[in-house]
Design a protein around this motif. Structure first.
Motif, PDB file in Angstrom:
ATOM      1  N   UNK A  11       0.871  -1.181   0.009  1.00  0.00           N
ATOM      2  CA  UNK A  11       0.008  -0.136  -0.072  1.00  0.00           C
ATOM      3  C   UNK A  11       0.969   1.352  -0.042  1.00  0.00           C
ATOM      4  N   UNK A  12       1.986   1.095   0.673  1.00  0.00           N
ATOM      5  CA  UNK A  12       2.971   2.379   0.674  1.00  0.00           C
ATOM      6  C   UNK A  12       3.400   2.554  -0.785  1.00  0.00           C
ATOM      7  N   UNK A  13       3.855   1.450  -1.361  1.00  0.00           N
ATOM      8  CA  UNK A  13       4.391   1.628  -2.611  1.00  0.00           C
ATOM      9  C   UNK A  13       3.328   2.219  -3.573  1.00  0.00           C
ATOM     10  N   UNK A  14       2.138   1.543  -3.629  1.00  0.00           N
ATOM     11  CA  UNK A  14       1.237   2.156  -4.438  1.00  0.00           C
ATOM     12  C   UNK A  14       0.680   3.559  -4.113  1.00  0.00           C
ATOM     13  N   UNK A  15       0.914   4.171  -3.013  1.00  0.00           N
ATOM     14  CA  UNK A  15       0.610   5.606  -2.890  1.00  0.00           C
ATOM     15  C   UNK A  15       1.729   6.161  -3.495  1.00  0.00           C
ATOM     16  N   UNK A  16       3.102   5.658  -3.018  1.00  0.00           N
ATOM     17  CA  UNK A  16       3.971   6.472  -3.852  1.00  0.00           C
ATOM     18  C   UNK A  16       3.745   6.660  -5.204  1.00  0.00           C
ATOM     19  N   UNK A  17       3.603   5.526  -5.710  1.00  0.00           N
ATOM     20  CA  UNK A  17       3.412   5.311  -7.260  1.00  0.00           C
ATOM     21  C   UNK A  17       2.525   6.299  -7.914  1.00  0.00           C
ATOM     22  N   UNK A  18       1.334   6.289  -7.141  1.00  0.00           N
ATOM     23  CA  UNK A  18       0.214   6.971  -7.302  1.00  0.00           C
ATOM     24  C   UNK A  18       0.871   8.570  -7.333  1.00  0.00           C
ATOM     25  N   UNK A  19       1.421   9.184  -6.243  1.00  0.00           N
ATOM     26  CA  UNK A  19       1.935  10.348  -6.383  1.00  0.00           C
ATOM     27  C   UNK A  19       2.986  10.493  -7.537  1.00  0.00           C
ATOM     28  N   UNK A  20       3.640  10.002  -7.882  1.00  0.00           N
ATOM     29  CA  UNK A  20       4.654  10.109  -8.948  1.00  0.00           C
ATOM     30  C   UNK A  20       3.964  10.056 -10.508  1.00  0.00           C
TER      31      UNK A  20
END
Length: 68
Positions: A11-20
């Motif tokens: 979930x943390x990775x997905x949130x970071x990727x969404x921001x990127x």
């Protein structure tokens, strides 16, 4: 690694990727605007150039030097 910690990591990775992805999208949109402005400027320059060529003759026709 427990399943719960793996889920948190994902979930943390997905949130970071969404921001990127959003940041990249913003850059692409801004670049599109810049390209559009540049295209308008180039079109205006071409128009002005063609008007000048029409006013002063074609590119191949040069006036004789002043000493003639």
């Amino acid at each position: 690694m427990s399943p719960e910690s793996r889920i948190v990591e994902l979930e943390t990775r997905q949130a970071f990727q969404d921001d990127t992805i959003q940041e990249l999208n913003d850059v692409v949109v801004e670049q599109g605007r810049v390209i559009q402005r540049l295209q308008l400027q180039v079109a205006e320059l071409i128009k002005r150039y063609e008007e000048m060529v029409g006013q002063y003759g074609s590119e191949g026709e040069e006036a004789p030097p002043p000493h003639y």
